[in-house]
Design an enzyme around this catalytic site. Structure first.
Site, PDB file in Angstrom:
ATOM      1  N   ARG A  10     -56.439   9.434  26.528  1.00 12.82           N
ATOM      2  CA  ARG A  10     -55.935  10.690  25.983  1.00 12.82           C
ATOM      3  C   ARG A  10     -54.558  10.472  25.401  1.00 12.82           C
ATOM      4  NH1 ARG A  10     -56.093  15.829  29.861  1.00 12.82           N
ATOM      5  NH2 ARG A  10     -54.138  14.861  30.429  1.00 12.82           N
ATOM      6  N   ASP A  25     -52.975  11.080  37.738  1.00  5.98           N
ATOM      7  CA  ASP A  25     -53.785  10.264  36.818  1.00  5.98           C
ATOM      8  C   ASP A  25     -54.694   9.353  37.644  1.00  5.98           C
ATOM      9  OD1 ASP A  25     -54.618   8.002  35.224  1.00  5.98           O
ATOM     10  OD2 ASP A  25     -53.237   8.736  33.685  1.00  5.98           O
TER      11      ASP A  25
HETATM   12  C1  PRP Z   1     -58.173  10.660  32.047  1.00  6.50           C
HETATM   13  C2  PRP Z   1     -59.457  10.866  32.842  1.00  6.50           C
HETATM   14  C3  PRP Z   1     -60.441  11.300  31.790  1.00  6.50           C
HETATM   15  C4  PRP Z   1     -59.570  12.114  30.860  1.00  6.50           C
HETATM   16  C5  PRP Z   1     -59.741  13.575  31.198  1.00  6.50           C
HETATM   17  O1  PRP Z   1     -58.187   9.423  31.431  1.00  6.50           O
HETATM   18  O2  PRP Z   1     -59.897   9.727  33.549  1.00  6.50           O
HETATM   19  O3  PRP Z   1     -61.030  10.226  31.089  1.00  6.50           O
HETATM   20  O4  PRP Z   1     -58.207  11.717  31.098  1.00  6.50           O
HETATM   21  O5  PRP Z   1     -59.042  14.353  30.298  1.00  6.50           O
HETATM   22  P1  PRP Z   1     -59.758  15.311  29.234  1.00  6.50           P
HETATM   23  O6  PRP Z   1     -60.849  16.015  29.946  1.00  6.50           O
HETATM   24  O7  PRP Z   1     -58.628  16.225  28.828  1.00  6.50           O
HETATM   25  O8  PRP Z   1     -60.242  14.462  28.097  1.00  6.50           O
HETATM   26  P2  PRP Z   1     -56.911   8.789  30.716  1.00  6.50           P
HETATM   27  O9  PRP Z   1     -56.777   9.261  29.310  1.00  6.50           O
HETATM   28  O10 PRP Z   1     -55.702   9.010  31.599  1.00  6.50           O
HETATM   29  O11 PRP Z   1     -57.280   7.258  30.633  1.00  6.50           O
HETATM   30  P3  PRP Z   1     -57.400   6.175  31.802  1.00  6.50           P
HETATM   31  O12 PRP Z   1     -58.701   6.471  32.541  1.00  6.50           O
HETATM   32  O13 PRP Z   1     -57.466   4.890  31.073  1.00  6.50           O
HETATM   33  O14 PRP Z   1     -56.203   6.317  32.720  1.00  6.50           O
END
Ligand code: PRP
Length: 212
Positions: free
Chosen positions: A107, A203
């Protein structure tokens, strides 16, 4: 605004309640976080695999022939990287023969929009029951884009398994992909201005992998 929960299975269990509390605690270190997540993932996987189609077979016990069953579908677990990796093993314990796909997505910190950076999914995804896994459903952007990608590749039967969901994410999936059911261990209050789930657990990827 009320959230329509007709596409949601909220998994309630004493072990889930206890382990969710461990996961939410900001002082829980990564090894303890991973083991609590692994236990909840097993219970979530059990519920996520309910109702799969079966075909009747004949099996010979040491005593006599009798009726038995085999799963009548192939199963693909698709993990949204990174945090989805923390849920894959639990599903594989039930379905060791499952194929595993990966969708890399992060994200953007400012726009909160998902950015895809990798994809590798099993061949003939149209023949599979797909279980898409990610611990967090926040805005729903990552899940919705992943589901859209999988459908564009031919997937027809998709379930989404997550640990904690926000009402915003549930609504977004329901509006965009009403055929996709959600299996979750918690529905939290809301998102904050950084699009983090409140109260949430922070996170998930950082806490699983110790990259805080
Ligand atoms: C987090 C989580 C989801 C997403 C949820 O990932 O694991 O994939 O954000 O958010 P959303 O519903 O608003 O799309 P992140 O972007 O932190 O990546 P990572 O898993 O690599 O830490």
């Amino acid at each position: 605004m009320d959230t329509d929960l007709s596409n949601v299975t909220l998994v309630e269990h004493p072990v889930v309640a206890r382990d969710l509390t461990i996961l939410r605690n900001k002082n829980t270190p990564p090894p303890v976080f991973r083991s609590a997540l692994g236990r909840i993932a097993i219970i979530l996987a059990y519920h996520s695999l309910k109702g799969l189609p079966l075909r009747k077979v004949t099996v010979e016990t040491p005593i006599q022939e009798t009726d038995g069953y085999e799963l009548d579908t192939e199963i693909a677990v698709v993990s949204i990287l990174r945090a989805g990796l923390g849920l894959v093993d639990a599903v594989m314990q039930f379905i060791p023969e499952a194929r595993v796909g990966h969708l890399g997505m992060y994200r953007d910190e400012h726009t909160h929009q998902p950015i895809a950076y990798y994809s590798k999914i099993p061949r003939n995804i149209d023949r599979h029951q797909v279980l898409l896994v990610d611990p967090m459903l926040a805005t729903g952007g990552s899940a919705v884009d992943s589901i859209t990608y999988l459908k564009n590749k031919g997937a027809k039967n998709i379930r989404f398994m997550c640990l904690i969901s926000a009402p915003e994410g549930i609504r977004r999936i329901r509006e965009t992909h009403p055929d996709v059911s959600i299996i979750t261990a918690a529905i939290d209050e809301r998102l904050n201005e950084d699009a983090f789930i409140v109260p949430g657990l922070g996170d998930a990827g950082d806490r699983i992998f110790g990259t805080i």
